[in-house]
Design a protein around this motif. Structure first.
Motif: not given
Length: 191
Positions: A4-7, A12-21, A37-42, A71-78
């Motif tokens: 589960y990847l949470l940006m 959404r145009h930050s370097f964080n988005n490049a990391i998530a992508d 999921q991207d917090l900016a769109t929730l 659901w996830c086995e790993r939660w990734v947060i950027v």
């Protein structure tokens, strides 16, 4: 692995988005299952208006987030380091999503709790404009202490690995590409 990847950067145009992508592409190429999921769109109210005294109806995006966490086995947060902490929207997401009975269960007769999200690992990718040494010296890595220890490990998620990319504002294109290569490698070998 189910990831589960949470940006969590509001822009959404930050370097964080490049990391998530980059993480998403590399994890999928390595054969992992990934939901993002991207917090900016929730759409959700980040305020927990009455604490845990009253139930606050979850918006559909938060219901989906809870399903992805289960659901996830790993939660990734950027996320970016702002004012020695996380963006307010991420804090609100934690407050509204990680609820008693879903992420933890307080004991009735003592001050302890059951951790309901065990069996999952975490990965934090954190950006800042400050040097790493300054973040440690001035803030004692306050953001990581909060997200890693007071949030994720409180709920049973461990180990939680932290990768901090510092001095983003003054970094060169080559430095940023080296950071993204590090993200690619970490996503490919996710276990």
């Amino acid at each position: 692995m189910r990831i589960y990847l949470l940006m969590a950067h509001p822009d959404r145009h930050s370097f964080n988005n490049a990391i998530a992508d980059t993480y998403q592409a590399a994890a999928l190429a390595a054969g992992h299952q990934l939901q993002r999921q991207d917090l900016a769109t929730l759409h959700f109210d980040p305020n927990l208006h009455q604490g845990y005294k009253a139930e606050q109806t979850l918006e559909p995006d938060l219901v989906q987030a809870q399903e992805l966490i289960a659901w996830c086995e790993r939660w990734v947060i950027v996320y970016p380091l702002w004012w020695g902490s996380v963006p307010a929207l991420l804090k609100g997401f934690f407050d509204r999503t990680l609820l008693p009975g879903q992420a933890f269960r307080p004991h009735e007769r003592d001050p302890m709790w059951d951790k309901l999200l065990t069996g999952r690992s975490g990965q934090l990718f954190v950006t800042s404009d400050a040097p790493k040494a300054w973040t440690w010296w001035a803030y004692h890595n306050s953001d990581v202490r909060m997200v890693k220890h007071a949030v994720l490990q409180f709920c049973g998620i461990k180990p939680v690995r932290v990768t901090r990319f510092a001095e983003i504002g003054s970094s060169t294109a080559a430095q940023r590409e080296a950071y993204l290569e590090q993200v690619r490698a970490m996503a490919a070998r996710a276990r």
